[in-house]
Design a protein around this motif. Sequence first.
Motif, PDB file in Angstrom:
ATOM      1  N   THR A   2       9.348   6.126 -15.606  1.00 10.58           N
ATOM      2  CA  THR A   2       8.111   5.403 -15.864  1.00 10.58           C
ATOM      3  C   THR A   2       6.910   6.331 -15.659  1.00 10.58           C
ATOM      4  N   THR A   5       3.520   3.950 -11.716  1.00  9.56           N
ATOM      5  CA  THR A   5       4.112   2.945 -10.841  1.00  9.56           C
ATOM      6  C   THR A   5       3.068   2.497  -9.820  1.00  9.56           C
ATOM      7  N   ARG A  28       5.126   0.085 -14.217  1.00  9.81           N
ATOM      8  CA  ARG A  28       5.885  -0.878 -13.432  1.00  9.81           C
ATOM      9  C   ARG A  28       5.099  -1.176 -12.161  1.00  9.81           C
ATOM     10  N   THR A 145       8.871   8.137 -11.341  1.00 14.71           N
ATOM     11  CA  THR A 145       7.573   7.922 -11.965  1.00 14.71           C
ATOM     12  C   THR A 145       6.809   9.226 -12.028  1.00 14.71           C
TER      13      THR A 145
END
Length: 351
Positions: A2, A5, A28, A145
């Motif tokens: 990702t 985060t 996220r 992340t």
Amino acid sequence: MTEFTVIGAGPTGLTAAVELARRGGDVRIFDQKDGPSGLSRAVGITPQSIALLTPCGAGPAIEAEAVRFEGLTMHKGAEPILHLPLNFDDDSSIFGLPQDRTEAHLIAALKRYGVEVEYMRPLTNYHVKADHIELDFGQHIRAKTRYLIGADGVHSRVRATAGIHYVGRSLPGHWSIADVIAPDWPHRDRFCGFLLPHGQIAVVVPMASDRYRVVSSLPDALAALPVPLEPEKVIRESSFTIEVKRAEVFQKGSVFLAGDAAHAHSPVGGRGMNHGIADACDLAERLIEGTQKDYDAARRPLADEAIEVTERARKMLQSTGAAKSILLATIAAIHRSPAAQRAIVHQVLAG
């Protein structure tokens, strides 16, 4: 992996996630709670925050539900000594809404961008690598992340793991708080403050229809009021200490802090949640545009200013002896001057 985060699904973390998603970011958001909170810490929300949240759709929804304060009244004991007008220009409005309702509108906006809060995910540790960060949530749950945003409050795990010191102090004593349903309270859209003996204070803030927040520097918020407030229902009662602290830095490499994880101060002026929302919007824009290296330099001075202003106001309101006499004389002078009243409102609501 990702790109972004966020840790913490309070107003600051939700705003950061919403703004990143709205701008096309891959994001996220995790929270250790088992679901959205039914409690409310912050109440006041400013037009500036509503404007910042308008592009994602949360701002208009918040404004439509919130109570718009029509004025502020200060009392010496039970006696009104100062009425401050509100809504006389664009910079003199403030709205009341329980924090859980503000969060609900942000969660709804986040869902519209296809992002859900991942609850029951307490961050236990993370490791910064050359080009990413590895996150550990326990029970063999891990994630990767590129950038990590700590919006996880005054006891921030993100901040502590980064080795960033939280500098300042906890004020002595405990403040009390009560959220109540009180249909007979006469000040349905007016903030009421009470100067009590020995430098103690109490306030009543409208939050929703017949719902009010009562806060006092004394142990029992409801008992501290010098005027009758008969609750039909007490939603909750609790106590808290005031933290006056700031993180030494708001960013360290690819790790960033926002909201209470970065700064904390007294609730005077209702700046806490609003500063967190502003932090989050500023950081999200910088991360998307690639100018995040300037985030700390931009936001840290604003946090210092908020701490200075709120502490000066708190000390003034809690003054005793000769200082309190000066305060009361100043209030009397302001009461006679509409121009001074408007200036005080602007000062209280600034930032």
